[in-house]
Write a protein that holds these residues in place. Structure first.
Motif, PDB file in Angstrom:
ATOM      1  N   GLN A   1       7.986 -34.109  10.844  1.00  0.00           N
ATOM      2  CA  GLN A   1       7.725 -32.714  10.467  1.00  0.00           C
ATOM      3  C   GLN A   1       8.737 -31.786  11.131  1.00  0.00           C
ATOM      4  O   GLN A   1       9.206 -30.820  10.510  1.00  0.00           O
ATOM      5  CB  GLN A   1       6.309 -32.312  10.880  1.00  0.00           C
ATOM      6  N   ALA A   2       9.105 -32.080  12.383  1.00  0.00           N
ATOM      7  CA  ALA A   2      10.060 -31.229  13.094  1.00  0.00           C
ATOM      8  C   ALA A   2      11.431 -31.247  12.419  1.00  0.00           C
ATOM      9  O   ALA A   2      12.094 -30.208  12.303  1.00  0.00           O
ATOM     10  CB  ALA A   2      10.185 -31.674  14.546  1.00  0.00           C
TER      11      ALA A   2
ATOM     12  N   ASP B   1      11.163 -29.193   9.282  1.00  0.00           N
ATOM     13  CA  ASP B   1      11.206 -27.758   9.583  1.00  0.00           C
ATOM     14  C   ASP B   1      12.642 -27.255   9.660  1.00  0.00           C
ATOM     15  O   ASP B   1      12.973 -26.179   9.146  1.00  0.00           O
ATOM     16  CB  ASP B   1      10.503 -27.475  10.913  1.00  0.00           C
ATOM     17  N   ARG B   2      13.483 -28.029  10.318  1.00  0.00           N
ATOM     18  CA  ARG B   2      14.865 -27.593  10.523  1.00  0.00           C
ATOM     19  C   ARG B   2      15.675 -27.672   9.226  1.00  0.00           C
ATOM     20  O   ARG B   2      16.537 -26.822   8.982  1.00  0.00           O
ATOM     21  CB  ARG B   2      15.488 -28.419  11.650  1.00  0.00           C
ATOM     22  N   ILE B   3      15.366 -28.660   8.402  1.00  0.00           N
ATOM     23  CA  ILE B   3      16.028 -28.721   7.101  1.00  0.00           C
ATOM     24  C   ILE B   3      15.572 -27.545   6.241  1.00  0.00           C
ATOM     25  O   ILE B   3      16.351 -26.983   5.459  1.00  0.00           O
ATOM     26  CB  ILE B   3      15.721 -30.054   6.389  1.00  0.00           C
ATOM     27  N   ALA B   4      14.314 -27.141   6.389  1.00  0.00           N
ATOM     28  CA  ALA B   4      13.798 -26.001   5.632  1.00  0.00           C
ATOM     29  C   ALA B   4      14.558 -24.722   5.987  1.00  0.00           C
ATOM     30  O   ALA B   4      14.815 -23.875   5.119  1.00  0.00           O
ATOM     31  CB  ALA B   4      12.307 -25.823   5.892  1.00  0.00           C
TER      32      ALA B   4
ATOM     33  N   ASN C   1      16.429 -39.782  21.046  1.00  0.00           N
ATOM     34  CA  ASN C   1      15.228 -39.106  21.550  1.00  0.00           C
ATOM     35  C   ASN C   1      15.222 -37.687  21.009  1.00  0.00           C
ATOM     36  O   ASN C   1      15.951 -36.823  21.495  1.00  0.00           O
ATOM     37  CB  ASN C   1      15.218 -39.107  23.081  1.00  0.00           C
ATOM     38  N   PHE C   2      14.404 -37.440  19.997  1.00  0.00           N
ATOM     39  CA  PHE C   2      14.407 -36.139  19.332  1.00  0.00           C
ATOM     40  C   PHE C   2      14.094 -35.011  20.313  1.00  0.00           C
ATOM     41  O   PHE C   2      14.687 -33.944  20.250  1.00  0.00           O
ATOM     42  CB  PHE C   2      13.384 -36.142  18.184  1.00  0.00           C
TER      43      PHE C   2
END
Length: 412
Positions: free
Chosen positions: A233-234, A237-240, A382-383
């Motif tokens: 999901q994170a 979010d950033r692609i959005a 590591n995201f």
């Protein structure tokens, strides 16, 4: 050999001489400065000693030596002396004055007895250019032609590469304000990402270009931890955030795949919150499945082929983010899909997420049997530890050279 934007080639020797020559128009006012940045794994310099320019024309061990004359400059590299911690060497040029790249009649960049590269100048509004990069690859070195524009002068370019510049950066560029306004009404929690995204967009994205965005997610069983931690999901979010900047409606197509694949409802700012959790709900799924009816093992080629068929006639370039934790084994079928997609306005950004055995995705740099280079891969071990600005840089890296090459080849 004449290189196109994004094209790379292996370097066999340890000594390399790079030459920059340019011709100015009658409208040109200013001077051109050539600079070299020795970059580490973070994409930044480790200190001022890694920044080679007119006031510091060589490294201490003379592994990099810069010589400038009117309308030309030469960069001499001794690759045997480059520190082991340096993974990439960026060669840049900046116009000091009021002119932009459009005021140059031509730019000629060459590696002696190896290759040539002539970046386009017509109609360009940028003041700086990342000409090329020399980078480590499988124990050796490669040269990649870029021609990547950058807005601003030497100071913002140096700051981008981590040089400590005394003057403070501008508080908010117009693109930051614009992006914040687009986000604050429907997705206020994403506003904090706007600044980092806009800085990266100003470096890597041509002004005024519109693009469609697609998101493909690996839902094989080994991805369960990435889903449960919220990392998928994170990333979405950033692609959005990028999608909002690429396209006013900010929508993007979404596919999920494991052994089977499925297309889901387009993502918009209206349904972004909890999107990944929502597509996991609904139909009953087996214990080893993350998304219903997709199975537990990974099978990339079918979803890639469906995406190609969906976008092959697109009138806009298509930016695809494809996340996976690895286990890639269908090399031939993946190559076939990428080779086919290179004939269409489709760019693949493959993102390794906390996995291993990325196979052919890591080796696409050497895959030359296609019309143009239309892929880029990077891995996130590591995201949680990856800085936001670095993530946006990685997401946009190599997109602009592909755009230039695809346009020059009349792919879109």
């Amino acid at each position: 050999m004449m290189l196109q934007p994004g094209q790379n080639m292996a370097l066999n020797g340890s000594a390399l001489t790079l030459r920059l020559n340019y011709e100015v128009s009658s409208a040109f006012k200013g001077e051109i400065d050539t600079s070299v940045f020795l970059l580490h794994a973070t994409g930044k310099v480790s200190g001022d000693e890694d920044f080679i320019f007119f006031n510091q024309p060589a490294t201490a061990n003379r592994s990099v030596v810069l010589q400038c004359t009117p309308h030309a400059s030469t960069v001499s590299l001794d690759l045997t002396k480059i520190a082991a911690s340096v993974s990439k060497i960026a060669i840049t040029m900046v116009i000091d004055g009021d002119a932009t790249l459009a005021a140059l009649n031509s730019i000629h960049f060459s590696a002696d007895n190896i290759a040539q590269f002539n970046p386009e100048t017509h109609g360009r509004s940028e003041k700086a250019l990342i000409l090329a990069e020399v980078y480590r690859h499988n124990g050796g070195w490669k040269l990649r032609a870029l021609g990547q524009g950058f807005n601003g002068g030497l100071e913002p370019l140096a700051r981008n590469f981590g040089v400590d510049v005394a003057q403070p950066a501008p508080i908010a560029a117009p693109s930051v304000v614009s992006l914040e306004k687009k986000l604050e009404q429907k997705a206020p929690r994403l506003v904090s990402l706007a600044k980092n995204a806009s800085v990266s967009l100003s470096k890597y994205q041509p002004q005024g270009v519109k693009a469609k965005v697609a998101f493909v997610l690996d839902a094989s069983g080994s991805m369960k931890n990435q889903f449960s931690k919220g990392n998928v999901q994170a990333v979405l979010d950033r692609i959005a955030v990028l999608a909002v900047q690429f396209d006013d409606d900010g929508s993007m197509d979404v596919w999920g795949f494991a052994q089977q694949h499925a297309k889901y409802a387009d993502v918009t700012l209206d349904n972004l919150d909890g999107y990944i959790t929502n597509i996991q709900r609904g139909e009953k799924k087996s214990a080893w499945e993350i998304l219903p009816k997709l199975g537990g093992t990974n099978n990339e080629p079918p979803v890639m082929e469906e995406l190609i068929d969906t976008f092959r006639h697109s009138d806009l370039p298509v930016y695809v983010v494809f996340i996976t934790d690895g286990g890639i084994s269908k090399t031939r079928a993946i190559k076939d899909a990428i080779r086919r997609s290179a004939n269409y306005p489709i760019f693949w950004k493959f993102v390794g997420l906390g996995g291993n055995n990325y196979g052919i995705l890591q080796e696409l740099d050497d895959f030359l049997d296609r019309r143009i280079d239309n892929t880029h891969f990077f891995a996130i071990d590591n995201f949680a530890s990856l800085a936001e600005d670095r993530l946006f840089d990685l997401l946009l890296e190599e997109f602009k050279p592909w755009l230039d090459a695809a346009k020059a080849d009349r792919i879109y």
